[in-house]
Every structure is written in structure tokens, then in C-alpha cells.
Design an enzyme around this catalytic site. Structure first.
Site, PDB file in Angstrom:
ATOM      1  N   GLU A  93     -45.957 -13.688  26.300  1.00 31.78           N
ATOM      2  CA  GLU A  93     -45.951 -13.336  24.806  1.00 31.78           C
ATOM      3  C   GLU A  93     -44.345 -12.756  24.466  1.00 31.78           C
ATOM      4  O   GLU A  93     -43.490 -12.602  25.098  1.00 31.78           O
ATOM      5  CB  GLU A  93     -46.558 -11.909  24.721  1.00 31.78           C
ATOM      6  N   CYS A 106     -37.975  -9.481  21.432  1.00 33.44           N
ATOM      7  CA  CYS A 106     -38.364  -9.063  22.542  1.00 33.44           C
ATOM      8  C   CYS A 106     -38.910 -10.184  23.308  1.00 33.44           C
ATOM      9  O   CYS A 106     -39.998 -10.513  23.047  1.00 33.44           O
ATOM     10  CB  CYS A 106     -39.430  -8.017  22.512  1.00 33.44           C
ATOM     11  N   CYS A 113     -45.776  -9.486  36.222  1.00 34.53           N
ATOM     12  CA  CYS A 113     -44.819  -8.969  36.771  1.00 34.53           C
ATOM     13  C   CYS A 113     -45.493  -8.180  38.337  1.00 34.53           C
ATOM     14  O   CYS A 113     -46.552  -7.932  38.069  1.00 34.53           O
ATOM     15  CB  CYS A 113     -44.214  -7.544  36.029  1.00 34.53           C
ATOM     16  N   CYS A 117     -45.896  -1.041  37.615  1.00 34.31           N
ATOM     17  CA  CYS A 117     -45.774   0.132  37.049  1.00 34.31           C
ATOM     18  C   CYS A 117     -47.065   0.444  36.198  1.00 34.31           C
ATOM     19  O   CYS A 117     -47.744  -0.277  35.718  1.00 34.31           O
ATOM     20  CB  CYS A 117     -44.678   0.114  35.974  1.00 34.31           C
ATOM     21  N   CYS A 120     -48.226   0.112  32.549  1.00 32.50           N
ATOM     22  CA  CYS A 120     -47.738  -1.163  31.889  1.00 32.50           C
ATOM     23  C   CYS A 120     -48.930  -2.128  32.221  1.00 32.50           C
ATOM     24  O   CYS A 120     -49.452  -2.251  32.896  1.00 32.50           O
ATOM     25  CB  CYS A 120     -46.569  -1.608  32.375  1.00 32.50           C
ATOM     26  N   GLY A 167     -42.338  -8.953  32.361  1.00 34.17           N
ATOM     27  CA  GLY A 167     -41.607  -9.577  33.672  1.00 34.17           C
ATOM     28  C   GLY A 167     -40.391  -8.248  33.921  1.00 34.17           C
ATOM     29  O   GLY A 167     -39.969  -7.697  32.887  1.00 34.17           O
ATOM     30  N   GLU A 168     -39.801  -8.614  35.104  1.00 38.71           N
ATOM     31  CA  GLU A 168     -38.430  -7.757  35.400  1.00 38.71           C
ATOM     32  C   GLU A 168     -37.512  -8.776  35.292  1.00 38.71           C
ATOM     33  O   GLU A 168     -37.306  -9.542  36.474  1.00 38.71           O
ATOM     34  CB  GLU A 168     -38.860  -6.986  36.766  1.00 38.71           C
ATOM     35  N   SER A 221     -35.427   1.141  32.352  1.00 36.93           N
ATOM     36  CA  SER A 221     -36.754   1.970  32.144  1.00 36.93           C
ATOM     37  C   SER A 221     -36.839   3.094  33.307  1.00 36.93           C
ATOM     38  O   SER A 221     -36.957   2.947  34.462  1.00 36.93           O
ATOM     39  CB  SER A 221     -37.840   0.982  32.645  1.00 36.93           C
ATOM     40  N   LEU A 222     -36.320   4.270  32.795  1.00 38.97           N
ATOM     41  CA  LEU A 222     -36.233   5.297  33.659  1.00 38.97           C
ATOM     42  C   LEU A 222     -37.603   6.131  34.023  1.00 38.97           C
ATOM     43  O   LEU A 222     -37.954   6.264  34.936  1.00 38.97           O
ATOM     44  CB  LEU A 222     -34.886   6.343  33.137  1.00 38.97           C
ATOM     45  N   HIS A 223     -38.122   6.594  32.989  1.00 39.74           N
ATOM     46  CA  HIS A 223     -39.401   7.073  32.752  1.00 39.74           C
ATOM     47  C   HIS A 223     -39.714   8.355  33.952  1.00 39.74           C
ATOM     48  O   HIS A 223     -40.812   8.992  33.300  1.00 39.74           O
ATOM     49  CB  HIS A 223     -40.499   6.114  33.136  1.00 39.74           C
ATOM     50  N   CYS A 342     -44.647  -1.761  22.458  1.00 38.95           N
ATOM     51  CA  CYS A 342     -44.296  -1.609  23.700  1.00 38.95           C
ATOM     52  C   CYS A 342     -45.050  -1.423  24.819  1.00 38.95           C
ATOM     53  O   CYS A 342     -46.172  -0.696  24.577  1.00 38.95           O
ATOM     54  CB  CYS A 342     -42.951  -0.695  23.527  1.00 38.95           C
TER      55      CYS A 342
HETATM   56  S1  SF4 Z   1     -40.967  -3.640  35.781  1.00 39.37           S
HETATM   57 FE1  SF4 Z   1     -41.527  -3.750  33.356  1.00 39.37          FE
HETATM   58  S2  SF4 Z   1     -42.976  -5.395  33.203  1.00 39.37           S
HETATM   59 FE2  SF4 Z   1     -42.930  -4.840  35.336  1.00 39.37          FE
HETATM   60  S3  SF4 Z   1     -44.468  -3.637  35.593  1.00 39.37           S
HETATM   61 FE3  SF4 Z   1     -42.837  -2.221  35.376  1.00 39.37          FE
HETATM   62  S4  SF4 Z   1     -42.743  -1.926  32.986  1.00 39.37           S
HETATM   63 FE4  SF4 Z   1     -44.216  -3.768  33.474  1.00 39.37          FE
END
Ligand code: SF4
Length: 367
Positions: A93, A106, A113, A117, A120, A167-168, A221-223, A342
Site C-alpha cells: 500500500e 508514504c 514486515c 511490533c 502495527c 516494512g522496515e 519509531s521510538l514508542h 498511520c
Molecule cells: S518495523 Fe514498522 S512496519 Fe515493521 S512491524 Fe514495526 S512498526 Fe510495523
């Protein structure tokens, strides 16, 4: 699939090398890129400043490979989402987010992935494969094409590209890098480094490698503000902890002289990472590294075990960060009615990871 080369796979350097192998001069690469990316011409016969023999050679050995567009949806707020199918098992996507002063695209870098996470939706699809450079850059090409020839009457153009889709990107370093070079190359999309942002969950060795070869904008992506919590919601943290991650980010910013610093992404999960104590820890953690914090209200998806933080808690979290000297914004949720917000991108992925929904420690360590 043909055995012709996909010209979208080549950045300028690679295209020049490919032409050299064919006995052609380096300027041919620039000529061809102008046709493809500026004139948006894909028919070799229409590339009139190339000699007839060269056009015949291109037709015999090369192509511009496009995915099938299997969905094209417009949200009530103007956000537009495409689903592109690359092969029988995989579709990804791509989302365009129009704003008053910009248009952000985006894009995805992998089919699925593997980093798992738990908040996600992409992770819930599993993982199939890395996208090639061509499969990454063609998302920008097609989005621009469809925005300009728009059956919805939306003529906005792409001013920013963020690698924040499925994806990463840093697990797919060798394909992502040429694609980002094309985004920033004046013979292709010509975006400035401030307008091309790579978002990573924290593949530390790849961040170090990245700073040696590019100076695009970095988002992380800290979170979570401590290792214990981050190990739970960003499992790759078990492999590359916060100390190493922040050190790599600091070095990236210093090396590239990025005054804006890093964009820290922080998804707001109710009762998980959204207390004022977490905000206090975040302030301590990021002290000394230039950057801004982007608070992302969690977007729910089927099967998710998380909820979005209460609005009041997000505002209090933001206020604490701001009062302690940070630029902290709350991301507007866009495209929710077409599942383009997102964290909601899923595509269709033929999962090859054969895993439960959680990545094992062993798998994380082999990344
Ligand atoms: S790295 Fe990004 S795309 Fe992969 S699982 Fe984590 S948040 Fe989702």
C-alpha cells in the site's frame, strides 16, 4: 516475469554503469532518466533524441516494470490510498496525504514486515520479501502519474516522500538506498534531503552505514522511553537497545549537520506508554540530541489488543514535553475511513515467516 532489466531498479550511477557495459556513453543515462522521470515517457520509440539502434537495443533488453493497481481509494479528507500488486502473493500500500502547503507520499519498502511490533497492522500480515529498488521507486512514479491525471479532480503534487509504509527500510538497505537517491536526483524526482524521510525502528548498524552514504532525513519509531517497555512494543529493541540506538542517531545528525535533527515517533497507547512518568523519562532520554517528537494517536485495526490514549492524556503528554523544551506535535489522523491511517497499512502478504504473531528472540538476533 521477463529476463529484461527493469530500468526503475537503476539509480543514475547504476544506469551509467549499465550503459557502459553496452558500449554507450555516460550521458545516455541522463538522457534516459529525463525521459522517464521528467517527461514521464515509457515508450522507447518516443524517446526521440536516442538513436534508432539504441532504442531497438533498449526494447530488446530493458523495460519499465509496473505493478498492477488493484485499488485506488479516496478518503473524505482527501487522503488517497493505492494497493499495488507486484506478484501473485504480494500487494503493498502507498498513501498520499494532501495538506495546505505540501503533499506527502508514504511508501512501502517490504511486502509485510518481520519485526513484529504488536501495535502495527503490517506486522500482523507477516513477511514475504524485500521490495526491489524499482518496486520502491515506481510507487512515487505511479502516484505522481495518477495525481496529475486524476479522475477525482485532485491535482496536488508530491512534495515529500516518507518511507513509513509497510516494512522496515533499513532491513532492505541495498534496495532502499538507490530508490532514495532517485528521489533526490535532479534527473529524477529532485526532492531535497529535507523532504525525503526514512523511518526506522532502530537497526543500529544500518543507521551507522547510512550516515556514510546519504544525508536524507531520519525518523525513528521510538514508542517507549526505556528498554524494558520498548522490548515489549518494538521487539527489535532486544537486539539493539536504546543506548546504542540513540548513539547512532546522535552520530547521524552530527555527521550530516542536520539542524532539524531526528523526528522521534511515539505512538500513544492507552495505559502502556502514555503517562507523565513516561514523558519525564522521554525528556531525560533524548536530552542533547536535536530533534522533534511526533505523537501519533494509535489507529485501531481488527485483532489489535491496544487502544488509543485518551485525548486529555495525549495533550498532557505533549504539554510536558513542550514545557521541557521539546517541539512536540500530535499527528492528525488522516485517511481513517479507507484504512490509510498511520499503522493501518496491510496490503496482501503471502507470509513466509512461519511465525506466531511475535518474533522470537533468536529471529530478532539474526536481523
Ligand atoms: S518495523 Fe514498522 S512496519 Fe515493521 S512491524 Fe514495526 S512498526 Fe510495523
Amino acid at each position: 516475469m521477463t529476463d529484461k532489466v527493469n530500468l526503475f531498479d537503476f539509480d543514475r550511477e547504476a544506469l551509467t554503469a549499465w550503459f557502459a557495459e553496452q558500449g554507450e556513453k555516460p550521458f545516455r543515462a541522463r538522457q534516459l532518466m529525463k525521459w522517464i522521470y521528467h517527461e514521464r515517457v515509457t515508450d522507447f520509440d518516443a524517446m526521440t533524441d536516442l538513436s534508432k539502434p539504441l532504442r531497438e537495443k533498449l526494447k530488446a533488453t530493458a523495460e519499465l516494470r509496473f505493478p498492477t493497481v488493484i485499488a485506488d481509494r479516496l478518503a473524505s479528507d482527501g487522503t488517497r490510498k493505492w494497493v499495488f500488486r507486484y506478484d501473485c502473493g504480494n500487494s503493498i500500500e502507498t498513501v498520499f496525504i494532501p495538506e495546505d502547503d505540501r503533499g506527502t507520499l508514504c511508501i512501502s519498502s517490504q511486502a509485510g514486515c518481520a519485526l513484529a511490533c504488536p501495535f502495527c497492522s503490517t506486522a500482523h500480515e507477516g513477511f514475504n520479501r524485500n521490495l526491489t529498488s524499482g518496486e520502491i521507486i515506481v510507487q512515487v512514479w505511479l502516484a505522481k502519474e495518477m495525481l496529475n491525471c486524476d479522475r477525482h479532480g485532485n491535482n496536488r503534487v508530491v512534495t515529500n516522500v516518507v518511507l513509513m509504509g509497510m516494512g522496515e527500510p533499513l532491513v532492505n538497505f541495498n534496495n532502499v538506498l538507490p530508490a532514495t537517491r532517485l528521489m533526490m536526483d535532479d534527473y529524477a524526482f529532485g526532492l531535497s534531503k529535507r523532504r525525503v524521510t526514512l523511518s526506522t525502528s532502530g537497526i543500529v548498524p544500518a543507521i551507522h552505514a547510512l550516515r556514510e552514504v546519504t544525508d536524507l532525513s531520519l525518523a525513528v519509531s521510538l514508542h517507549a522511553p526505556n528498554d524494558e517497555l520498548r522490548n515489549q512494543i518494538v521487539p527489535v529493541n532486544a537486539r539493539y537497545g536504546l543506548d546504542a540506538l540513540l548513539d547512532a542517531c546522535h552520530q547521524y545528525v552530527q555527521h550530516n549537520g542536520q539542524h532539524g535533527g531526528v523526528t522521534w515517533e511515539y505512538v500513544m497507547l492507552r495505559g502502556v506508554n502514555d503517562s507523565l512518568e513516561h514523558a519525564r523519562q522521554l525528556v531525560e532520554l533524548l536530552r542533547g540530541i536535536p530533534g522533534k517528537i511526533n505523537l501519533i494517536p494509535f489507529n485501531a485495526f481488527p485483532g489489535s489488543r491496544f487502544e488509543c490514549s485518551k485525548r486529555g492524556d495525549i495533550l498532557a503528554f505533549q504539554r510536558y514535553l513542550t514545557e521541557n523544551g521539546y517541539v512536540a506535535t500530535i499527528r492528525k489522523t488522516r485517511g481513517e475511513d479507507i484504512d490509510a491511517a498511520c499503522g493501518q497499512l496491510v496490503g496482501q502478504v503471502k507470509d513466509r515467516s512461519r511465525r506466531e504473531r511475535k518474533l522470537s528472540r533468536k529471529e530478532v538476533e539474526t536481523l
